[in-house]
Design a protein around this motif. Structure first.
Motif, mmCIF file in Angstrom:
data_model
loop_
_atom_site.group_PDB
_atom_site.id
_atom_site.type_symbol
_atom_site.label_atom_id
_atom_site.label_comp_id
_atom_site.label_asym_id
_atom_site.label_seq_id
_atom_site.Cartn_x
_atom_site.Cartn_y
_atom_site.Cartn_z
ATOM 1 N N TRP A 1 38.204 46.913 50.370
ATOM 2 C CA TRP A 1 38.015 45.956 49.116
ATOM 3 C C TRP A 1 38.843 44.743 49.336
ATOM 4 O O TRP A 1 38.291 43.638 49.050
ATOM 5 N N GLU A 2 40.011 45.045 49.973
ATOM 6 C CA GLU A 2 40.864 43.938 50.109
ATOM 7 C C GLU A 2 40.487 42.857 50.962
ATOM 8 O O GLU A 2 40.510 41.517 50.858
ATOM 9 N N ASP B 1 29.098 38.488 41.627
ATOM 10 C CA ASP B 1 30.013 38.878 42.467
ATOM 11 C C ASP B 1 31.361 38.027 42.036
ATOM 12 O O ASP B 1 31.342 36.829 42.577
ATOM 13 N N GLN B 2 32.117 38.620 41.417
ATOM 14 C CA GLN B 2 33.391 37.803 41.005
ATOM 15 C C GLN B 2 34.529 37.635 41.910
ATOM 16 O O GLN B 2 35.454 37.043 41.616
ATOM 17 N N TYR B 3 34.352 38.106 43.116
ATOM 18 C CA TYR B 3 35.151 37.929 44.297
ATOM 19 C C TYR B 3 34.722 36.810 45.387
ATOM 20 O O TYR B 3 35.563 36.638 46.160
ATOM 21 N N TYR C 1 41.340 40.697 34.344
ATOM 22 C CA TYR C 1 40.396 39.755 34.898
ATOM 23 C C TYR C 1 39.104 39.986 34.476
ATOM 24 O O TYR C 1 38.159 39.119 34.159
ATOM 25 N N ASN D 1 36.051 42.406 50.364
ATOM 26 C CA ASN D 1 35.691 41.568 49.042
ATOM 27 C C ASN D 1 36.622 40.754 48.373
ATOM 28 O O ASN D 1 36.515 40.102 47.255
ATOM 29 N N LYS D 2 38.067 40.678 49.228
ATOM 30 C CA LYS D 2 38.952 39.583 48.786
ATOM 31 C C LYS D 2 39.342 39.976 47.323
ATOM 32 O O LYS D 2 40.042 39.349 46.508
ATOM 33 N N VAL D 3 39.533 41.468 47.204
ATOM 34 C CA VAL D 3 40.138 41.886 45.832
ATOM 35 C C VAL D 3 41.534 42.033 45.645
ATOM 36 O O VAL D 3 42.063 42.157 46.722
#
Length: 249
Positions: A192-193, A129-131, A163, A196-198
């Motif tokens: 998502w924002e 999970d890159q976020y 990214y 998941n803090k995208v």
């Protein structure tokens, strides 16, 4: 490209078979079907994987770590062996909304190790999970999962090729399936924002055309490096999305 994996949600058997038929029509060369495990649905991931194997050679159920009691044998062991399912993706899992559902303080590394001990014939993948935090923290989690016996990794969806490139450089030499998913509405983008803090790139647009174009760019990225891709057609028109990604020759 090394491998193409496509995720299909097992809402019920009939719906899953319908989706599998669509994938077979537009992406018959896909290598493996991933089946998530959602507690709100009646079909478990490994049951869905057994259905997927009727259409494709390989299917990979998701195993939720928090559902596994370390003091007991793996509950799906006999089923996986009977169905000749040789790959699984171990994830931590989200807490159930129904609090009567029993969960355990089991971690994904615990379950990866448990699979290696009880089912050494099964290839176990883990999630990235890159976020969720810093890259150094995620790299530490990757190393712990490798030590536990993970053979490779599946990432969360990327929406920015720059990214993805940074992560690809950090994870060089590992077997990684690079995630990509369509985002088809401003509401989905907001999800998502928030959750998941995208951070979406300025060029992003929540449209089918943008999602198809970006997916094809990620596929080209993976093709150049002989790496794998993980396609997650979440809430998209599956046929339109796959037809755009894999146009008829």
């Amino acid at each position: 490209m090394k491998r193409i994996s496509i995720e299909l949600v097992p809402r019920d058997e009939a719906a899953l078979r319908e989706s599998l038929a669509v994938v077979k029509q537009h992406a018959a060369h896909a290598d493996v079907i991933n089946i998530p495990d959602l507690l709100r649905l009646p079909m478990r991931s490994y049951e869905g994987a057994a259905v997927a194997k009727e259409y494709f050679k390989a299917a990979m159920p998701h195993i939720r770590a928090m559902d596994i009691d370390l003091s007991a044998e793996l509950p799906m062991k006999d089923f996986l062996r009977a169905q000749e399912i040789r790959e699984v993706l171990v994830i931590q899992g989200d807490p159930p909304q129904d609090m009567t559902k029993k969960v355990y303080p089991t971690t994904s590394t615990d379950v990866i190790r448990k699979f290696r001990e009880e089912m050494p014939e099964v290839k176990v993948y883990a999630g990235i999970d890159q976020y969720r935090g810093s890259m150094s923290d995620e790299l530490y989690r990757v190393k712990r999962k490798l030590q536990a016996g993970a053979a490779g990794f599946f990432t969360q969806p990327f929406f920015d090729l720059r990214y993805l490139s940074v992560y690809e450089d950090m994870l060089t030499g590992l077997d990684v399936y690079w995630g990509v998913a369509p985002v088809m509405s401003e509401r989905s983008q907001s999800y998502w924002e928030r959750k998941n803090k995208v951070v979406f790139p300025q060029e992003f647009a929540p449209t089918l055309d943008w999602s198809i174009e970006f997916t094809r760019r990620v596929m080209a990225f993976a093709q150049e490096r002989d790496e794998s891709i993980y396609i997650m057609p979440i809430k998209a028109n599956l046929e339109a999305y796959l037809a755009g990604i894999f146009p008829a020759v």
